[in-house]
Design a protein around this motif. Sequence first.
Motif, PDB file in Angstrom:
ATOM      1  N   PRO A  13       1.404 -17.300  16.799  1.00 22.76           N
ATOM      2  CA  PRO A  13       1.160 -16.229  17.769  1.00 22.76           C
ATOM      3  C   PRO A  13       2.330 -15.264  17.888  1.00 22.76           C
ATOM      4  CG  PRO A  13       1.554 -18.316  18.909  1.00 22.76           C
ATOM      5  CD  PRO A  13       1.385 -18.630  17.453  1.00 22.76           C
ATOM      6  N   ARG A  14       3.553 -15.760  17.721  1.00 19.30           N
ATOM      7  CA  ARG A  14       4.717 -14.874  17.787  1.00 19.30           C
ATOM      8  C   ARG A  14       4.788 -13.995  16.537  1.00 19.30           C
ATOM      9  NH1 ARG A  14       8.539 -19.601  20.518  1.00 19.30           N
ATOM     10  NH2 ARG A  14       7.381 -19.593  22.484  1.00 19.30           N
ATOM     11  N   LEU A  15       4.345 -14.519  15.412  1.00 19.98           N
ATOM     12  CA  LEU A  15       4.212 -13.710  14.205  1.00 19.98           C
ATOM     13  C   LEU A  15       3.193 -12.601  14.444  1.00 19.98           C
ATOM     14  CD1 LEU A  15       3.912 -15.080  10.584  1.00 19.98           C
ATOM     15  CD2 LEU A  15       2.379 -13.298  11.393  1.00 19.98           C
ATOM     16  N   ALA A  16       2.078 -12.964  15.089  1.00 22.05           N
ATOM     17  CA  ALA A  16       1.030 -11.976  15.357  1.00 22.05           C
ATOM     18  C   ALA A  16       1.526 -10.868  16.274  1.00 22.05           C
ATOM     19  CB  ALA A  16      -0.188 -12.666  15.978  1.00 22.05           C
ATOM     20  N   VAL A  17       2.258 -11.235  17.300  1.00 23.28           N
ATOM     21  CA  VAL A  17       2.787 -10.234  18.238  1.00 23.28           C
ATOM     22  C   VAL A  17       3.835  -9.360  17.555  1.00 23.28           C
ATOM     23  CG1 VAL A  17       4.083  -9.924  20.382  1.00 23.28           C
ATOM     24  CG2 VAL A  17       2.273 -11.638  20.266  1.00 23.28           C
ATOM     25  N   GLY A  18       4.705  -9.988  16.749  1.00 22.84           N
ATOM     26  CA  GLY A  18       5.720  -9.217  16.030  1.00 22.84           C
ATOM     27  C   GLY A  18       5.105  -8.260  15.024  1.00 22.84           C
ATOM     28  N   GLY A  19       4.004  -8.666  14.403  1.00 16.94           N
ATOM     29  CA  GLY A  19       3.380  -7.838  13.387  1.00 16.94           C
ATOM     30  C   GLY A  19       2.473  -6.752  13.928  1.00 16.94           C
ATOM     31  N   ILE A  20       1.852  -7.002  15.069  1.00 15.07           N
ATOM     32  CA  ILE A  20       0.865  -6.039  15.568  1.00 15.07           C
ATOM     33  C   ILE A  20       1.518  -4.717  15.959  1.00 15.07           C
ATOM     34  CG2 ILE A  20       0.893  -6.565  18.064  1.00 15.07           C
ATOM     35  CD1 ILE A  20      -2.235  -6.143  15.835  1.00 15.07           C
ATOM     36  N   THR A  21       2.756  -4.746  16.386  1.00 13.09           N
ATOM     37  CA  THR A  21       3.434  -3.503  16.771  1.00 13.09           C
ATOM     38  C   THR A  21       3.734  -2.629  15.563  1.00 13.09           C
ATOM     39  OG1 THR A  21       5.592  -4.615  16.665  1.00 13.09           O
ATOM     40  CG2 THR A  21       4.496  -4.543  18.811  1.00 13.09           C
ATOM     41  N   VAL A  22       3.690  -3.219  14.371  1.00 19.31           N
ATOM     42  CA  VAL A  22       3.829  -2.452  13.138  1.00 19.31           C
ATOM     43  C   VAL A  22       2.449  -2.065  12.604  1.00 19.31           C
ATOM     44  CG1 VAL A  22       4.726  -2.483  10.771  1.00 19.31           C
ATOM     45  CG2 VAL A  22       5.975  -3.668  12.588  1.00 19.31           C
ATOM     46  N   ALA A  23       1.512  -3.005  12.672  1.00 18.43           N
ATOM     47  CA  ALA A  23       0.190  -2.778  12.090  1.00 18.43           C
ATOM     48  C   ALA A  23      -0.581  -1.675  12.798  1.00 18.43           C
ATOM     49  CB  ALA A  23      -0.612  -4.077  12.128  1.00 18.43           C
ATOM     50  N   ILE A  24      -0.528  -1.651  14.125  1.00 15.60           N
ATOM     51  CA  ILE A  24      -1.337  -0.687  14.879  1.00 15.60           C
ATOM     52  C   ILE A  24      -0.917   0.760  14.611  1.00 15.60           C
ATOM     53  CG2 ILE A  24      -1.836   0.128  17.225  1.00 15.60           C
ATOM     54  CD1 ILE A  24      -3.558  -2.208  16.376  1.00 15.60           C
ATOM     55  N   PRO A  25       0.364   1.121  14.660  1.00 11.66           N
ATOM     56  CA  PRO A  25       0.725   2.503  14.330  1.00 11.66           C
ATOM     57  C   PRO A  25       0.315   2.906  12.915  1.00 11.66           C
ATOM     58  CG  PRO A  25       2.533   1.435  15.472  1.00 11.66           C
ATOM     59  CD  PRO A  25       1.535   0.362  15.145  1.00 11.66           C
ATOM     60  N   VAL A  26       0.494   1.987  11.943  1.00 16.24           N
ATOM     61  CA  VAL A  26       0.101   2.293  10.571  1.00 16.24           C
ATOM     62  C   VAL A  26      -1.410   2.476  10.484  1.00 16.24           C
ATOM     63  CG1 VAL A  26       0.091   1.468   8.182  1.00 16.24           C
ATOM     64  CG2 VAL A  26       2.089   1.064   9.628  1.00 16.24           C
ATOM     65  N   LEU A  27      -2.150   1.638  11.196  1.00  9.95           N
ATOM     66  CA  LEU A  27      -3.606   1.739  11.218  1.00  9.95           C
ATOM     67  C   LEU A  27      -4.060   3.070  11.814  1.00  9.95           C
ATOM     68  CD1 LEU A  27      -6.357   0.318  10.761  1.00  9.95           C
ATOM     69  CD2 LEU A  27      -6.141  -0.606  13.081  1.00  9.95           C
ATOM     70  N   ALA A  28      -3.377   3.513  12.866  1.00  9.08           N
ATOM     71  CA  ALA A  28      -3.743   4.778  13.506  1.00  9.08           C
ATOM     72  C   ALA A  28      -3.534   5.952  12.556  1.00  9.08           C
ATOM     73  CB  ALA A  28      -2.924   4.976  14.781  1.00  9.08           C
ATOM     74  N   GLU A  30      -3.551   5.649   9.225  1.00 10.85           N
ATOM     75  CA  GLU A  30      -4.484   5.439   8.114  1.00 10.85           C
ATOM     76  C   GLU A  30      -5.898   5.901   8.467  1.00 10.85           C
ATOM     77  OE1 GLU A  30      -6.202   1.384   6.772  1.00 10.85           O
ATOM     78  OE2 GLU A  30      -4.409   1.648   5.538  1.00 10.85           O
ATOM     79  N   GLN A  31      -6.337   5.598   9.678  1.00  2.00           N
ATOM     80  CA  GLN A  31      -7.716   5.887  10.066  1.00  2.00           C
ATOM     81  C   GLN A  31      -7.896   7.244  10.730  1.00  2.00           C
ATOM     82  OE1 GLN A  31     -10.449   3.933   9.405  1.00  2.00           O
ATOM     83  NE2 GLN A  31      -9.042   2.660   8.209  1.00  2.00           N
ATOM     84  N   LEU A  32      -6.890   7.669  11.511  1.00  2.21           N
ATOM     85  CA  LEU A  32      -7.062   8.882  12.322  1.00  2.21           C
ATOM     86  C   LEU A  32      -5.984   9.926  12.084  1.00  2.21           C
ATOM     87  CD1 LEU A  32      -7.992   7.097  15.675  1.00  2.21           C
ATOM     88  CD2 LEU A  32      -9.577   8.109  14.027  1.00  2.21           C
ATOM     89  N   GLY A  33      -4.971   9.580  11.294  1.00  4.18           N
ATOM     90  CA  GLY A  33      -3.898  10.531  11.035  1.00  4.18           C
ATOM     91  C   GLY A  33      -3.094  10.881  12.267  1.00  4.18           C
ATOM     92  N   ASP A  34      -2.960   9.929  13.202  1.00  2.66           N
ATOM     93  CA  ASP A  34      -2.326  10.218  14.486  1.00  2.66           C
ATOM     94  C   ASP A  34      -1.279   9.147  14.796  1.00  2.66           C
ATOM     95  OD1 ASP A  34      -1.624  10.832  17.088  1.00  2.66           O
ATOM     96  OD2 ASP A  34      -3.677  11.251  17.739  1.00  2.66           O
ATOM     97  N   VAL A  35      -0.020   9.436  14.486  1.00  2.00           N
ATOM     98  CA  VAL A  35       1.042   8.461  14.730  1.00  2.00           C
ATOM     99  C   VAL A  35       1.338   8.307  16.214  1.00  2.00           C
ATOM    100  CG1 VAL A  35       2.915  10.146  14.522  1.00  2.00           C
ATOM    101  CG2 VAL A  35       3.346   7.744  13.986  1.00  2.00           C
ATOM    102  N   ALA A  36       1.178   9.388  16.986  1.00  2.00           N
ATOM    103  CA  ALA A  36       1.424   9.302  18.430  1.00  2.00           C
ATOM    104  C   ALA A  36       0.448   8.334  19.086  1.00  2.00           C
ATOM    105  CB  ALA A  36       1.308  10.684  19.065  1.00  2.00           C
ATOM    106  N   LEU A  37      -0.819   8.396  18.657  1.00  2.00           N
ATOM    107  CA  LEU A  37      -1.810   7.468  19.183  1.00  2.00           C
ATOM    108  C   LEU A  37      -1.434   6.035  18.835  1.00  2.00           C
ATOM    109  CD1 LEU A  37      -4.556   6.833  20.480  1.00  2.00           C
ATOM    110  CD2 LEU A  37      -5.597   7.173  18.224  1.00  2.00           C
ATOM    111  N   GLY A  38      -0.921   5.831  17.624  1.00  2.00           N
ATOM    112  CA  GLY A  38      -0.495   4.495  17.234  1.00  2.00           C
ATOM    113  C   GLY A  38       0.582   3.949  18.143  1.00  2.00           C
ATOM    114  N   GLY A  39       1.537   4.801  18.531  1.00  2.00           N
ATOM    115  CA  GLY A  39       2.577   4.373  19.448  1.00  2.00           C
ATOM    116  C   GLY A  39       2.033   3.991  20.811  1.00  2.00           C
TER     117      GLY A  39
END
Length: 386
Positions: A13-28, A30-39
Amino acid sequence: MGVSAYLAAATPPRLAVGGITVAIPVLAVEQLGDVALGGLLAAAALGPSILAAPIVGAVLDRTHRPGVLMAGAGLVTAAAFTVAAFLGDLPVWSVAVALVIAGTAIPFLMGGLSSFVTEVIPDERRAYAIDALAYNLGAVAGPAAVAAATALGSARAATLLMAGSALLGAIATIPLRLRPLPGEPHGSMLATIAAGFRHIATHRPLAVVTTSGTVSQFGSGGLAIAAVALAVARTGDAAQGAIIVTAFALGGLLGALWNSASPPRFRPEVTMGVGFAATGVFTVLAALDVGTTWTIAAIGVSGLFTAASSAAMLLIRKQQSPPTLRSQVFTVGAGLRAAAAAAGAAVAGIAAGLGAEVLIVAIGLIWIASGAMLVAYPRSAEPIDR
């Protein structure tokens, strides 16, 4: 068996929490072209944990089935991250709601689980050394797993991988068979929360340690910003900043492995204070402009001391908390550190115009100051958790 079982439950779970803060901005992006939304979405995943921490702690202090709550929190987090993976196909608001829900569950998996580690590993020093190792493994492996999954597949695949890691942690919590902490809380939920805050604020050993630990994270939170600024100023390549931050994380992991194999036998407040100060000294030395290799090496060495000092901090939290308030002390402490790290990142961003070297030195001095605070720790303090 206790060590391996605890690592199996605490690391994913700590790996998941550490990784999600990187994955979500990149996903935003990738999918929407919006880095601010990712933050903003990353903040939605972590921000609620600060507010939820005292409630989660009080619930764990009062429950007769902590294992069920831990497993349930892991399942909720996994489900929320799965929803988040479909950003772009699902409305943004639904992803934001899912991540907020995950944020309220995260304190169960961080400070909450830490408050039960000695129920699984009886040796206190070894227990918190192992707990610090789980945090460091998550901090290093989470972003690394996201980077690999994104490179080989997509940010959506990386986010689903983080959901799977949270699910794995939930399943691995079951064999721990966590039992309620000793003692029965008195009064209502609000009374329990009030008692927890009062103990943290007025019990001097705990107040000193909580303040020191929070201040140290204010400095730590600004490191990534300062590292990028330093890399741009000296090499013109922002990517070098990621290498500097990675060196700190790898130093922390090496220190955690060493500490878990041979925990120091000094008084925990000495280990904590010296460790924080040493991290600060080597961070200041990293500001010397004698080459990129020196900067990376100095920051890597600074990370070596973080695991032992963090383990000592966790041990003091346990020793200076009555069992009826222990989970709340752990979750509130973790929440304060998370808030301080976020504030440190924000302040570093605002102060970036002062110069990269100034930022690095300031961060080092904050670490040194947090270590110096342990001078105020009362020498006569004895454990009260028995």
